[in-house]
Motif scaffolding. Structure first.
Motif, mmCIF file in Angstrom:
data_model
loop_
_atom_site.group_PDB
_atom_site.id
_atom_site.type_symbol
_atom_site.label_atom_id
_atom_site.label_comp_id
_atom_site.label_asym_id
_atom_site.label_seq_id
_atom_site.Cartn_x
_atom_site.Cartn_y
_atom_site.Cartn_z
ATOM 1 N N ILE A 53 0.729 -1.288 0.074
ATOM 2 C CA ILE A 53 0.060 0.115 0.059
ATOM 3 C C ILE A 53 0.725 1.135 -0.005
ATOM 4 O O ILE A 53 0.601 2.245 -0.818
ATOM 5 C CB ILE A 53 -1.096 0.041 1.114
ATOM 6 N N SER A 54 1.998 1.177 0.750
ATOM 7 C CA SER A 54 2.947 2.430 0.704
ATOM 8 C C SER A 54 3.378 2.620 -0.240
ATOM 9 O O SER A 54 3.558 3.742 -0.870
ATOM 10 C CB SER A 54 3.962 2.000 1.855
ATOM 11 N N GLU A 55 3.830 1.569 -1.089
ATOM 12 C CA GLU A 55 4.544 1.876 -2.600
ATOM 13 C C GLU A 55 3.431 2.035 -3.458
ATOM 14 O O GLU A 55 3.665 3.158 -4.287
ATOM 15 C CB GLU A 55 4.989 0.343 -2.975
ATOM 16 N N LEU A 56 2.436 1.590 -3.476
ATOM 17 C CA LEU A 56 1.296 2.435 -4.448
ATOM 18 C C LEU A 56 0.785 3.664 -3.896
ATOM 19 O O LEU A 56 0.588 4.458 -4.983
ATOM 20 C CB LEU A 56 -0.125 1.275 -4.391
ATOM 21 N N GLU A 57 0.924 3.937 -2.768
ATOM 22 C CA GLU A 57 0.494 5.303 -2.192
ATOM 23 C C GLU A 57 1.591 6.201 -2.880
ATOM 24 O O GLU A 57 1.290 7.386 -3.496
ATOM 25 C CB GLU A 57 0.234 5.634 -0.920
ATOM 26 N N LYS A 58 2.895 6.029 -2.922
ATOM 27 C CA LYS A 58 4.026 6.642 -3.373
ATOM 28 C C LYS A 58 3.996 6.770 -4.641
ATOM 29 O O LYS A 58 4.092 7.912 -5.329
ATOM 30 C CB LYS A 58 5.269 5.916 -2.990
ATOM 31 N N GLU A 59 3.664 5.517 -5.401
ATOM 32 C CA GLU A 59 3.598 5.689 -6.943
ATOM 33 C C GLU A 59 2.456 6.878 -7.364
ATOM 34 O O GLU A 59 2.567 7.488 -8.386
ATOM 35 C CB GLU A 59 3.055 4.409 -7.614
ATOM 36 N N ALA A 60 1.282 6.786 -6.642
ATOM 37 C CA ALA A 60 0.112 7.500 -6.901
ATOM 38 C C ALA A 60 0.577 9.076 -6.651
ATOM 39 O O ALA A 60 0.229 9.849 -7.400
ATOM 40 C CB ALA A 60 -1.174 7.081 -5.968
ATOM 41 N N HIS A 61 1.408 9.207 -5.752
ATOM 42 C CA HIS A 61 1.978 10.745 -5.383
ATOM 43 C C HIS A 61 2.568 11.075 -6.393
ATOM 44 O O HIS A 61 2.731 12.382 -7.005
ATOM 45 C CB HIS A 61 2.446 10.711 -3.875
ATOM 46 N N ASN A 87 -5.768 3.361 -7.976
ATOM 47 C CA ASN A 87 -6.429 3.458 -6.700
ATOM 48 C C ASN A 87 -7.410 2.431 -6.451
ATOM 49 O O ASN A 87 -7.896 1.968 -5.644
ATOM 50 C CB ASN A 87 -7.706 4.785 -7.275
ATOM 51 N N ARG A 88 -8.157 1.729 -7.864
ATOM 52 C CA ARG A 88 -8.768 0.373 -7.698
ATOM 53 C C ARG A 88 -7.820 -0.676 -7.145
ATOM 54 O O ARG A 88 -8.293 -1.344 -6.245
ATOM 55 C CB ARG A 88 -9.282 -0.130 -8.992
ATOM 56 N N ASP A 89 -6.577 -0.636 -7.469
ATOM 57 C CA ASP A 89 -5.714 -1.666 -6.851
ATOM 58 C C ASP A 89 -5.620 -1.447 -5.233
ATOM 59 O O ASP A 89 -5.693 -2.324 -4.552
ATOM 60 C CB ASP A 89 -4.316 -1.626 -7.671
ATOM 61 N N LEU A 90 -5.256 -0.007 -4.837
ATOM 62 C CA LEU A 90 -5.425 0.544 -3.616
ATOM 63 C C LEU A 90 -6.599 -0.063 -2.889
ATOM 64 O O LEU A 90 -6.368 -0.587 -1.748
ATOM 65 C CB LEU A 90 -5.206 1.770 -3.594
ATOM 66 N N GLU A 91 -7.625 0.234 -3.283
ATOM 67 C CA GLU A 91 -9.076 -0.639 -2.851
ATOM 68 C C GLU A 91 -9.056 -2.050 -2.483
ATOM 69 O O GLU A 91 -9.250 -2.285 -1.554
ATOM 70 C CB GLU A 91 -10.042 0.096 -3.446
ATOM 71 N N GLU A 92 -8.419 -2.655 -3.537
ATOM 72 C CA GLU A 92 -8.520 -4.018 -3.421
ATOM 73 C C GLU A 92 -7.700 -4.446 -2.325
ATOM 74 O O GLU A 92 -7.711 -5.129 -1.341
ATOM 75 C CB GLU A 92 -8.060 -4.737 -4.591
ATOM 76 N N LYS A 93 -6.271 -3.749 -2.306
ATOM 77 C CA LYS A 93 -5.577 -4.061 -1.324
ATOM 78 C C LYS A 93 -5.809 -3.694 -0.029
ATOM 79 O O LYS A 93 -5.464 -4.581 0.965
ATOM 80 C CB LYS A 93 -4.114 -3.556 -1.577
ATOM 81 N N SER A 94 -6.448 -2.524 0.134
ATOM 82 C CA SER A 94 -7.209 -2.170 1.467
ATOM 83 C C SER A 94 -8.232 -3.223 2.111
ATOM 84 O O SER A 94 -8.036 -3.540 3.221
ATOM 85 C CB SER A 94 -7.823 -0.986 1.294
ATOM 86 N N GLU A 95 -8.763 -3.669 0.908
ATOM 87 C CA GLU A 95 -9.863 -4.907 1.513
ATOM 88 C C GLU A 95 -9.269 -5.964 1.963
ATOM 89 O O GLU A 95 -9.470 -6.559 2.942
ATOM 90 C CB GLU A 95 -10.759 -5.176 0.322
#
Length: 183
Positions: A53-61, A87-95
């Motif tokens: 999630i942290s990597e995805l957030e960094k990439e999104a940023h 964002n969809r990937d992040l939502e899936e990962k968050s779930e």
């Protein structure tokens, strides 16, 4: 003898209870170890999900920064699509993280329950061991008392034999004296 039999029966029963409690305690420890391992596994998975999630957030940023600095409409459109996908990937990962967190909580609860059961069995085992020691002490005391009684009986029997010999000698003497008196 009856009391000794009762104590021996109680002693044997308590030994069986102690053995069962120890067996239950060993099983509980095994289950606790398995649950601890399972908890560690879930925690590791949770850490991996957090990193992802942290990597995805960094990439999104970074993509958001890039979008701001890039004026091209096509590039912005592509970045927007990628951000939407992220964002969809992040939502899936968050779930998945939420599921993992719930699973960890369930494992923690089961671990607490197993620990409580283990503690209960351990207390029971300790209590049974104490009772067993007490019964052993009582049994030894009863055996000592029985041995003392047997020694007393032997002494009385010896004394009875000695007194019988003395009485026999007196009877023989009386018989001898009576025959002398009759002459």
């Amino acid at each position: 003898r009856s009391q000794t039999k009762n104590l021996t029966a109680s002693f044997n029963s308590l030994e069986a209870d102690l053995k069962a409690a120890r067996s239950n305690s060993t099983e509980a420890e095994g289950r606790l170890t398995a649950l601890k391992d399972e908890l560690k596994s879930y925690q590791t998975q949770l850490l991996e999900k957090d990193k992802s999630i942290s990597e995805l957030e960094k990439e999104a940023h970074l993509l958001a920064k890039t979008q701001k600095s890039t004026p091209s409409h096509d590039i912005l459109k592509a970045k927007d699509a990628k951000i939407s996908q992220l964002n969809r990937d992040l939502e899936e990962k968050s779930e998945l993280v939420d599921v993992a967190k719930r699973t960890v909580e369930e494992v923690k609860l089961r671990f607490k329950q197993m620990t409580a059961k283990f503690d209960t069995e351990k207390e029971r085992s300790t209590g049974l061991a104490h009772e067993l020691r007490s019964l052993k002490e009582m049994l030894l005391s009863e055996k000592d008392a029985k041995k003392k009684l047997q020694e007393d009986i032997t002494a009385v029997q010896t004394q009875l034999g000695d007194e019988s010999q003395i009485a026999k000698k007196y009877r023989e003497r009386i018989t001898t004296l009576e025959s002398k008196v009759q002459l």
